[in-house]
Write a protein that holds these residues in place. Sequence first.
Motif, PDB file in Angstrom:
ATOM      1  N   LYS A  70       0.850  -1.192   0.000  1.00 50.08           N
ATOM      2  CA  LYS A  70       0.000   0.000   0.000  1.00 50.08           C
ATOM      3  C   LYS A  70       0.887   1.244   0.000  1.00 50.08           C
ATOM      4  O   LYS A  70       1.903   1.305   0.681  1.00 50.08           O
ATOM      5  CB  LYS A  70      -0.883   0.021   1.235  1.00 50.08           C
ATOM      6  CG  LYS A  70      -1.624  -1.279   1.474  1.00 50.08           C
ATOM      7  CD  LYS A  70      -3.075  -1.099   1.243  1.00 50.08           C
ATOM      8  CE  LYS A  70      -3.805  -2.359   1.641  1.00 50.08           C
ATOM      9  NZ  LYS A  70      -4.485  -3.000   0.603  1.00 50.08           N
ATOM     10  N   ALA A  71       0.475   2.242  -0.743  1.00 52.86           N
ATOM     11  CA  ALA A  71       1.264   3.471  -0.869  1.00 52.86           C
ATOM     12  C   ALA A  71       1.495   4.149   0.481  1.00 52.86           C
ATOM     13  O   ALA A  71       2.571   4.688   0.737  1.00 52.86           O
ATOM     14  CB  ALA A  71       0.575   4.428  -1.834  1.00 52.86           C
ATOM     15  N   ASN A  72       0.517   4.112   1.370  1.00 53.58           N
ATOM     16  CA  ASN A  72       0.666   4.802   2.657  1.00 53.58           C
ATOM     17  C   ASN A  72       1.670   4.111   3.577  1.00 53.58           C
ATOM     18  O   ASN A  72       2.063   4.669   4.591  1.00 53.58           O
ATOM     19  CB  ASN A  72      -0.680   4.937   3.353  1.00 53.58           C
ATOM     20  CG  ASN A  72      -1.285   3.601   3.735  1.00 53.58           C
ATOM     21  OD1 ASN A  72      -1.025   2.586   3.108  1.00 53.58           O
ATOM     22  ND2 ASN A  72      -2.111   3.604   4.756  1.00 53.58           N
ATOM     23  N   ARG A  73       2.123   2.927   3.226  1.00 55.53           N
ATOM     24  CA  ARG A  73       3.120   2.215   4.030  1.00 55.53           C
ATOM     25  C   ARG A  73       4.531   2.361   3.468  1.00 55.53           C
ATOM     26  O   ARG A  73       5.482   1.883   4.060  1.00 55.53           O
ATOM     27  CB  ARG A  73       2.786   0.727   4.090  1.00 55.53           C
ATOM     28  CG  ARG A  73       1.511   0.445   4.815  1.00 55.53           C
ATOM     29  CD  ARG A  73       1.277  -1.026   4.870  1.00 55.53           C
ATOM     30  NE  ARG A  73       0.065  -1.296   5.615  1.00 55.53           N
ATOM     31  CZ  ARG A  73      -0.400  -2.488   5.858  1.00 55.53           C
ATOM     32  NH1 ARG A  73       0.243  -3.537   5.401  1.00 55.53           N
ATOM     33  NH2 ARG A  73      -1.498  -2.662   6.537  1.00 55.53           N
ATOM     34  N   MET A  74       4.663   2.987   2.336  1.00 59.57           N
ATOM     35  CA  MET A  74       5.959   3.082   1.664  1.00 59.57           C
ATOM     36  C   MET A  74       6.722   4.313   2.139  1.00 59.57           C
ATOM     37  O   MET A  74       6.143   5.330   2.489  1.00 59.57           O
ATOM     38  CB  MET A  74       5.765   3.140   0.165  1.00 59.57           C
ATOM     39  CG  MET A  74       5.187   1.884  -0.401  1.00 59.57           C
ATOM     40  SD  MET A  74       5.045   2.022  -2.175  1.00 59.57           S
ATOM     41  CE  MET A  74       4.107   0.570  -2.518  1.00 59.57           C
ATOM     42  N   ARG A  75       8.040   4.183   2.135  1.00 58.75           N
ATOM     43  CA  ARG A  75       8.932   5.278   2.467  1.00 58.75           C
ATOM     44  C   ARG A  75      10.029   5.326   1.418  1.00 58.75           C
ATOM     45  O   ARG A  75      10.385   4.314   0.829  1.00 58.75           O
ATOM     46  CB  ARG A  75       9.598   5.076   3.844  1.00 58.75           C
ATOM     47  CG  ARG A  75       8.610   4.921   4.992  1.00 58.75           C
ATOM     48  CD  ARG A  75       7.929   6.256   5.278  1.00 58.75           C
ATOM     49  NE  ARG A  75       7.080   6.168   6.436  1.00 58.75           N
ATOM     50  CZ  ARG A  75       5.767   5.970   6.395  1.00 58.75           C
ATOM     51  NH1 ARG A  75       5.156   5.794   5.254  1.00 58.75           N
ATOM     52  NH2 ARG A  75       5.058   5.938   7.491  1.00 58.75           N
TER      53      ARG A  75
END
Length: 82
Positions: A70-75
């Motif tokens: 998920k995009a919100n978990r990426m850094r």
Amino acid sequence: RELQAIESEFQKKRHSDDARIETLFASFARPGHPWRLFGWGNLQSLEEESHAQGVDLHAELQCFFRQLYKANRMRLCVFGIE
């Protein structure tokens, strides 16, 4: 076709100095640490062993993607000498 590409890369790089150094360092990791596990995929680990264990690798990857990718978990980490 992808499995054959992975196997080809594995065969080319498995005897490189970098691969040997990584294997050596992994051997020093404490027992139970993930780094001690085989860190590369090849035809045997991705196809033959998964089929022998009754695992549908494609289905498992799709499940992982749906649940965790998920995009919100990426850094993003950018490292440079500039």
